[in-house]
Design a protein around this motif. Structure first.
Motif, PDB file in Angstrom:
ATOM      1  N   ILE A  17       0.887  -1.103  -0.084  1.00 39.98           N
ATOM      2  CA  ILE A  17      -0.033  -0.047  -0.155  1.00 39.98           C
ATOM      3  C   ILE A  17       0.978   1.320   0.001  1.00 39.98           C
ATOM      4  N   PHE A  18       1.829   1.128   0.795  1.00 33.80           N
ATOM      5  CA  PHE A  18       2.921   2.531   0.757  1.00 33.80           C
ATOM      6  C   PHE A  18       3.727   2.706  -0.492  1.00 33.80           C
ATOM      7  N   THR A  19       4.103   1.736  -1.087  1.00 31.14           N
ATOM      8  CA  THR A  19       4.468   1.662  -2.573  1.00 31.14           C
ATOM      9  C   THR A  19       3.791   2.339  -3.239  1.00 31.14           C
ATOM     10  N   VAL A  20       2.342   1.832  -3.413  1.00 35.68           N
ATOM     11  CA  VAL A  20       1.398   2.362  -4.302  1.00 35.68           C
ATOM     12  C   VAL A  20       1.027   3.823  -4.127  1.00 35.68           C
ATOM     13  N   THR A  21       0.948   4.114  -3.048  1.00 35.74           N
ATOM     14  CA  THR A  21       0.680   5.478  -2.569  1.00 35.74           C
ATOM     15  C   THR A  21       1.781   6.383  -2.947  1.00 35.74           C
ATOM     16  N   VAL A  22       3.124   5.888  -2.886  1.00 36.74           N
ATOM     17  CA  VAL A  22       4.284   6.718  -3.146  1.00 36.74           C
ATOM     18  C   VAL A  22       4.379   7.067  -4.812  1.00 36.74           C
ATOM     19  N   VAL A  23       4.131   5.985  -5.531  1.00 36.53           N
ATOM     20  CA  VAL A  23       3.856   5.962  -7.205  1.00 36.53           C
ATOM     21  C   VAL A  23       2.872   6.669  -7.395  1.00 36.53           C
ATOM     22  N   ALA A  24       1.872   6.837  -6.822  1.00 36.94           N
ATOM     23  CA  ALA A  24       0.634   7.601  -7.056  1.00 36.94           C
ATOM     24  C   ALA A  24       0.978   9.072  -6.863  1.00 36.94           C
ATOM     25  N   ASN A  25       1.794   9.340  -5.860  1.00 35.94           N
ATOM     26  CA  ASN A  25       2.273  10.686  -5.305  1.00 35.94           C
ATOM     27  C   ASN A  25       3.030  11.363  -6.561  1.00 35.94           C
ATOM     28  N   PHE A  26       3.939  10.434  -7.204  1.00 36.76           N
ATOM     29  CA  PHE A  26       4.966  10.947  -8.025  1.00 36.76           C
ATOM     30  C   PHE A  26       4.134  11.013  -9.370  1.00 36.76           C
ATOM     31  N   VAL A  27       3.209  10.155  -9.807  1.00 34.92           N
ATOM     32  CA  VAL A  27       2.270  10.646 -10.810  1.00 34.92           C
ATOM     33  C   VAL A  27       1.688  11.762 -10.818  1.00 34.92           C
ATOM     34  N   ALA A  28       0.962  12.167  -9.573  1.00 39.83           N
ATOM     35  CA  ALA A  28       0.518  13.173  -9.490  1.00 39.83           C
ATOM     36  C   ALA A  28       1.246  14.697  -9.487  1.00 39.83           C
ATOM     37  N   MET A  29       2.359  14.353  -9.297  1.00 43.64           N
ATOM     38  CA  MET A  29       3.275  15.541  -9.256  1.00 43.64           C
ATOM     39  C   MET A  29       3.949  15.721 -10.634  1.00 43.64           C
ATOM     40  N   GLY A  30       3.903  14.696 -11.412  1.00 39.24           N
ATOM     41  CA  GLY A  30       4.123  14.860 -12.791  1.00 39.24           C
ATOM     42  C   GLY A  30       3.066  15.579 -13.543  1.00 39.24           C
ATOM     43  N   LEU A  31       1.825  15.552 -13.111  1.00 35.85           N
ATOM     44  CA  LEU A  31       0.791  16.032 -13.884  1.00 35.85           C
ATOM     45  C   LEU A  31       0.516  17.365 -13.389  1.00 35.85           C
ATOM     46  N   GLY A  32       1.216  17.897 -12.452  1.00 38.38           N
ATOM     47  CA  GLY A  32       0.798  19.045 -12.162  1.00 38.38           C
ATOM     48  C   GLY A  32       0.910  19.518 -10.507  1.00 38.38           C
ATOM     49  N   GLU A  33       0.207  20.325  -9.828  1.00 35.27           N
ATOM     50  CA  GLU A  33       0.326  20.564  -8.428  1.00 35.27           C
ATOM     51  C   GLU A  33      -0.736  19.522  -7.980  1.00 35.27           C
ATOM     52  N   PRO A  34      -0.343  18.423  -6.992  1.00 37.45           N
ATOM     53  CA  PRO A  34      -1.364  17.463  -6.710  1.00 37.45           C
ATOM     54  C   PRO A  34      -1.912  17.930  -5.434  1.00 37.45           C
ATOM     55  N   PRO A  35      -3.239  17.213  -5.088  1.00 32.66           N
ATOM     56  CA  PRO A  35      -3.801  17.876  -4.026  1.00 32.66           C
ATOM     57  C   PRO A  35      -3.240  17.239  -2.642  1.00 32.66           C
ATOM     58  N   ALA A  36      -3.546  17.771  -1.561  1.00 33.00           N
ATOM     59  CA  ALA A  36      -2.924  17.798  -0.370  1.00 33.00           C
ATOM     60  C   ALA A  36      -3.347  15.937   0.140  1.00 33.00           C
ATOM     61  N   LEU A  37      -4.487  15.685  -0.337  1.00 31.54           N
ATOM     62  CA  LEU A  37      -4.835  14.143  -0.073  1.00 31.54           C
ATOM     63  C   LEU A  37      -3.528  13.114  -0.628  1.00 31.54           C
ATOM     64  N   VAL A  38      -3.386  13.360  -1.877  1.00 32.46           N
ATOM     65  CA  VAL A  38      -2.320  12.715  -2.588  1.00 32.46           C
ATOM     66  C   VAL A  38      -1.104  12.986  -1.837  1.00 32.46           C
ATOM     67  N   VAL A  39      -0.672  14.070  -1.398  1.00 29.46           N
ATOM     68  CA  VAL A  39       0.571  14.207  -1.116  1.00 29.46           C
ATOM     69  C   VAL A  39       0.794  13.723   0.394  1.00 29.46           C
ATOM     70  N   TYR A  40      -0.040  13.550   1.167  1.00 29.13           N
ATOM     71  CA  TYR A  40      -0.126  13.155   2.632  1.00 29.13           C
ATOM     72  C   TYR A  40      -0.638  11.497   2.570  1.00 29.13           C
ATOM     73  N   SER A  41      -1.026  11.068   1.480  1.00 24.88           N
ATOM     74  CA  SER A  41      -1.517   9.514   1.503  1.00 24.88           C
ATOM     75  C   SER A  41      -0.561   8.675   2.035  1.00 24.88           C
ATOM     76  N   PRO A  42       0.865   8.818   1.594  1.00 24.30           N
ATOM     77  CA  PRO A  42       1.645   7.841   2.097  1.00 24.30           C
ATOM     78  C   PRO A  42       2.057   7.584   3.771  1.00 24.30           C
ATOM     79  N   LEU A  43       1.792   8.794   4.442  1.00 16.47           N
ATOM     80  CA  LEU A  43       2.042   8.825   5.731  1.00 16.47           C
ATOM     81  C   LEU A  43       1.474   7.997   6.824  1.00 16.47           C
ATOM     82  N   LEU A  44       0.234   7.561   6.647  1.00 18.27           N
ATOM     83  CA  LEU A  44      -0.493   6.746   7.497  1.00 18.27           C
ATOM     84  C   LEU A  44       0.360   5.128   7.135  1.00 18.27           C
ATOM     85  N   PRO A  45       0.254   4.748   6.152  1.00 16.65           N
ATOM     86  CA  PRO A  45       1.104   3.284   5.975  1.00 16.65           C
ATOM     87  C   PRO A  45       2.530   3.416   6.376  1.00 16.65           C
TER      88      PRO A  45
END
Length: 91
Positions: A17-45
């Protein structure tokens, strides 16, 4: 299933789950400014991985201490056996 097995299995799934959230974070950063939910989503796992990892790290040390304590209880107190051997007249 024992508690240790549950924690190990949970640790494995949390790592996925942590790996998937980090990958999603990088993909979102590549598309522009990511929302805070995506940025902070890896913290819980990540924090859950921290606690389960620390538990698994300390587990062998706790088991070793438990074995040592059980051995001492079966053999008797080490103070009584050493004090009996030193009281046989040697000064």
């Amino acid at each position: 299933m024992h508690l240790n097995a549950w924690i190990r299995q949970g640790h494995r799934w949390l790592s996925i789950i942590f790996t998937v959230t980090v990958v999603a974070n990088f993909v979102a950063m590549g598309l522009g400014e990511p929302p805070a939910l995506v940025v902070y989503s890896p913290l819980l796992p990540l924090f859950l991985l921290l606690f389960s990892g620390l538990y698994m790290f300390a587990l062998p040390y706790a088991a070793k201490a438990h074995r040592r304590l059980r051995t001492v209880r079966q053999e008797g107190s080490p103070l009584t056996s050493s004090s009996a051997s030193s009281s046989d007249g040697a000064c």
